[in-house]
Scaffold this motif. Structure first.
Motif, PDB file in Angstrom:
ATOM      1  N   ALA A   1       0.888  -1.196  -0.154  1.00 63.29           N
ATOM      2  CA  ALA A   1       0.005  -0.015  -0.050  1.00 63.29           C
ATOM      3  C   ALA A   1       0.980   1.100  -0.053  1.00 63.29           C
ATOM      4  O   ALA A   1       0.663   2.186  -0.750  1.00 63.29           O
ATOM      5  CB  ALA A   1      -0.908  -0.031   1.197  1.00 63.29           C
TER       6      ALA A   1
ATOM      7  N   LEU B   1       0.876   3.798  -3.014  1.00 62.80           N
ATOM      8  CA  LEU B   1       0.263   5.270  -2.720  1.00 62.80           C
ATOM      9  C   LEU B   1       1.417   6.308  -2.712  1.00 62.80           C
ATOM     10  O   LEU B   1       0.975   7.306  -3.247  1.00 62.80           O
ATOM     11  CB  LEU B   1      -0.499   5.288  -1.500  1.00 62.80           C
ATOM     12  CG  LEU B   1      -1.691   4.448  -1.060  1.00 62.80           C
ATOM     13  CD1 LEU B   1      -2.078   4.454   0.322  1.00 62.80           C
ATOM     14  CD2 LEU B   1      -2.721   5.195  -1.917  1.00 62.80           C
TER      15      LEU B   1
ATOM     16  N   SER C   1       2.356   6.403  -7.202  1.00 66.80           N
ATOM     17  CA  SER C   1       1.628   7.805  -7.568  1.00 66.80           C
ATOM     18  C   SER C   1       2.621   8.652  -7.763  1.00 66.80           C
ATOM     19  O   SER C   1       2.296   9.588  -8.829  1.00 66.80           O
ATOM     20  CB  SER C   1       0.472   8.209  -6.514  1.00 66.80           C
ATOM     21  OG  SER C   1       1.266   8.666  -5.107  1.00 66.80           O
TER      22      SER C   1
ATOM     23  N   PHE D   1      -3.039   0.654  -6.090  1.00 63.52           N
ATOM     24  CA  PHE D   1      -2.655   1.497  -5.122  1.00 63.52           C
ATOM     25  C   PHE D   1      -2.130   2.824  -5.676  1.00 63.52           C
ATOM     26  O   PHE D   1      -2.545   3.891  -5.294  1.00 63.52           O
ATOM     27  CB  PHE D   1      -2.047   0.891  -3.729  1.00 63.52           C
ATOM     28  CG  PHE D   1      -2.765   0.263  -2.587  1.00 63.52           C
ATOM     29  CD1 PHE D   1      -3.680   1.167  -1.939  1.00 63.52           C
ATOM     30  CD2 PHE D   1      -2.886  -0.886  -2.611  1.00 63.52           C
ATOM     31  CE1 PHE D   1      -4.317   0.637  -1.023  1.00 63.52           C
ATOM     32  CE2 PHE D   1      -3.572  -1.582  -1.535  1.00 63.52           C
ATOM     33  CZ  PHE D   1      -4.272  -0.690  -0.753  1.00 63.52           C
TER      34      PHE D   1
ATOM     35  N   GLY E   1      -3.945   6.232  -5.601  1.00 65.76           N
ATOM     36  CA  GLY E   1      -3.249   7.471  -4.938  1.00 65.76           C
ATOM     37  C   GLY E   1      -2.985   8.408  -5.811  1.00 65.76           C
ATOM     38  O   GLY E   1      -3.304   9.773  -5.359  1.00 65.76           O
TER      39      GLY E   1
ATOM     40  N   ARG F   1      -4.574  12.360  -4.965  1.00 61.88           N
ATOM     41  CA  ARG F   1      -3.692  13.318  -4.803  1.00 61.88           C
ATOM     42  C   ARG F   1      -4.340  14.451  -5.584  1.00 61.88           C
ATOM     43  O   ARG F   1      -3.983  15.658  -5.457  1.00 61.88           O
ATOM     44  CB  ARG F   1      -2.270  12.980  -5.141  1.00 61.88           C
ATOM     45  CG  ARG F   1      -1.718  12.171  -4.123  1.00 61.88           C
ATOM     46  CD  ARG F   1      -0.176  11.687  -4.362  1.00 61.88           C
ATOM     47  NE  ARG F   1       0.652  12.641  -4.523  1.00 61.88           N
ATOM     48  CZ  ARG F   1       1.802  12.562  -4.993  1.00 61.88           C
ATOM     49  NH1 ARG F   1       2.405  11.449  -4.887  1.00 61.88           N
ATOM     50  NH2 ARG F   1       2.654  13.671  -5.053  1.00 61.88           N
TER      51      ARG F   1
ATOM     52  N   MET G   1      -2.126  11.538   1.880  1.00 62.38           N
ATOM     53  CA  MET G   1      -1.834  10.185   1.727  1.00 62.38           C
ATOM     54  C   MET G   1      -1.635   9.689   3.126  1.00 62.38           C
ATOM     55  O   MET G   1      -1.804   8.765   3.677  1.00 62.38           O
ATOM     56  CB  MET G   1      -0.568   9.821   0.876  1.00 62.38           C
ATOM     57  CG  MET G   1      -0.696  10.049  -0.576  1.00 62.38           C
ATOM     58  SD  MET G   1      -2.065   8.841  -1.334  1.00 62.38           S
ATOM     59  CE  MET G   1      -3.559   9.864  -1.375  1.00 62.38           C
TER      60      MET G   1
ATOM     61  N   ILE H   1      -4.228   7.881   5.298  1.00 61.54           N
ATOM     62  CA  ILE H   1      -4.603   6.768   4.808  1.00 61.54           C
ATOM     63  C   ILE H   1      -3.645   5.810   5.341  1.00 61.54           C
ATOM     64  O   ILE H   1      -4.111   4.505   5.872  1.00 61.54           O
ATOM     65  CB  ILE H   1      -4.736   6.781   3.273  1.00 61.54           C
ATOM     66  CG1 ILE H   1      -5.671   7.705   2.786  1.00 61.54           C
ATOM     67  CG2 ILE H   1      -4.851   5.139   2.838  1.00 61.54           C
ATOM     68  CD1 ILE H   1      -5.684   7.526   1.367  1.00 61.54           C
TER      69      ILE H   1
END
Length: 504
Positions: A210, A214, A218, A420, A424, A428, A434, A437
């Motif tokens: 994750a 994320l 991302s 993910f 993400g 964003r 982030m 989370i």
């Protein structure tokens, strides 16, 4: 004396040749990451976590390397601030105010050297504070019961506004998303939750997958969208002519900034941005009309740099002693510990003393390594600012994918990581932070366990959650922490923006 004995043992761990080598590698890579505008320490650490698994590093070595990356990234953030007037991350914003004017006057090398020395002092002061304060806080935390721990986790979520600096509604939404993801899998009663018949979800969502998705994936998508062109050439760095007198003049600023930064880092939700701001503001008040802040005053570089580096080390105190991260980057480090079956908190100082004190000793050693790296090798870090991201992206992507695959040898994890990352990316775009989370994902299982335990002991009586004076105190602090950032935060950002506009 007990602390001194543990610290000596920690130096035995940190000075092992392989740990020393990875501390040096982490410091170097962290400075490179920090020099890249916008990447920041949290993304940098998240990107390099898979490397630790790929290399099969033991927990103490992995943590030493990644805390060195963290410290190095805080150092490196000043390079683009001074040479490009673009802060490497938010805490480095205040360094632009006097660092860039110094560079415009042909004193870029002096500004970089001053910031390195101030960063060293701030980190050193904060690490000493960590050595003195962390064992005391860990002993105090041993008195916590399940109700107190639940209140502590509520406090962690209540102070997220200070860490993220974002819209409160979006912060709460992000925390709720994290807690929802944390419920995926089989609970303590054997009930399946949100698995949808997918076997890989029975054990829940892997923290590392994750986090890398994320943060790292991302960020790569944003690189492709916004920065796929050529690099921007930095200002030319002159030959260093810093005198001993100039170093002596910035020492008081560095010491004051380091102390204030450490306090800001220890406080839940305060963070490096506050450390940087109060470091700069205090210097303006102390120096007064004798200074020329905003026009290239060296003390305007030293104060905020010591402040943000002091805060970064200070944020490790609540993470190591209570298992509650004090910043976005320490949330990523917390995930690393949990993924290696190490539970951060007061028991870590007894059950995993070699890891804790090895990391603390490595921070002390790392400060000296970073000082030695940042002054003579600054030219290498500066040249990185001219490298087009299109050459860096394949390397970063390869590290992330190989690292994640090496953890479980599962293609499903790679797809999950990419999912993910896309998730993400869109979050964003909507300016949803982030860190909440990740914090929800990390703390959710322990929060649920302590809630269940408290209610089981009290036969379902919810008043047991605030049944002790300590629990009530934590709830009060949580309420203050929830409200205060949204009162102080806008004022702080207005003043930072006003100071930056005034300097321009």
């Amino acid at each position: 004396m007990e602390t001194l004995g543990y610290l000596i043992d920690g130096f035995g761990v940190a000075l092992a040749p392989h740990n020393l080598m990875f501390a040096l590698i982490g410091a170097f890579l962290g400075t490179l990451i920090g020099a890249l505008p916008g990447l920041g320490p949290a993304n940098g650490v998240a990107i390099l976590i898979p490397l630790a698994f790929t290399l099969g590093l033991p927990p103490e070595t992995a943590l030493i390397m990644l805390t060195s990356v963290y410290a190095g990234a805080m150092y490196g953030g000043r390079i683009s601030s001074i040479l490009l007037n673009i802060p490497g991350d938010e805490p480095a914003m205040m360094t632009c105010l006097d660092g860039y004017p110094m560079a415009q006057k042909g004193k870029a090398a002096e500004a970089l050297a001053i910031s390195a020395i101030a960063s060293f002092m701030g980190s050193l002061i904060a690490t000493i504070g960590l050595i003195l304060l962390a064992p005391l806080l860990a002993k105090f935390a041993l008195t916590f019961g399940p109700a107190e721990y639940f209140a502590l986790f509520v406090l962690a979520f209540a102070t997220l506004g200070g860490i993220t600096g974002k819209n409160p509604i979006k912060t709460v939404l992000a925390a709720a998303l994290g807690l929802m993801i944390a419920t995926v899998g089989i609970d303590s009663t054997g009930t399946q939750r949100y698995t949808f018949g997918v076997l890989e979800l029975y054990e829940g969502v892997d923290f590392i997958i994750a986090i890398v998705g994320l943060f790292a994936i991302s960020e790569l998508l944003f690189f492709i969208e916004d920065r796929a062109g050529s690099g921007k050439g930095p200002m030319k760095v002159n030959k260093l002519t810093l005198s001993f007198k100039e170093v002596r003049e910035i020492m008081p600023s560095s010491i004051r900034g380091g102390i204030l930064g450490f306090i800001a880092g220890v406080l839940p939700g305060a963070g490096a941005s506050l450390g940087s701001f109060i470091g700069y503001t205090l210097e303006k008040k102390v120096v007064g009309k004798k200074g020329y802040f905003g026009e290239g005053d060296p003390r305007g570089v030293a104060g905020p740099e010591a402040g943000n580096n002091g805060a970064s080390s200070g944020a490790l105190v609540p993470m190591l002693t209570l298992g509650v991260p004090g910043s976005g980057t320490t949330a990523v480090l917390l995930a690393l510990l949990i993924s290696m079956n190490i539970t951060p908190g007061p028991l870590m100082f007894t059950q995993n003393a070699d890891i804790v004190w090895g990391v603390i000793a490595a921070l002390l050693i790392g400060n000296f390594l970073l000082l030695l790296l940042n002054i003579p090798l600054v030219g290498i870090f500066v040249k990185l600012l001219s490298v087009p991201p299109k050459y860096l992206l394949p390397i970063v992507t390869m590290v992330a994918f190989v690292g994640i695959y090496s953890i479980s040898n599962s293609a499903f994890d790679l797809y999950f990581m990419v999912a993910f990352g896309v998730f993400g990316y869109f979050l964003r775009k909507l300016e949803i932070p982030m860190v909440p989370i990740i914090l929800g994902l990390l703390l959710g299982p322990e929060m649920e366990k302590n809630l269940r335990h408290t209610l089981d002991i009290a036969d379902g009586d919810w008043t047991a959650l605030w049944g002790s004076g300590l629990a009530i105190g934590l709830w009060v602090v949580a309420f203050v922490g929830l409200v205060l950032p949204y009162i102080v935060g806008p004022i702080l950002r207005r003043r930072m923006n006003a100071a930056q506009q005034g300097a321009e």
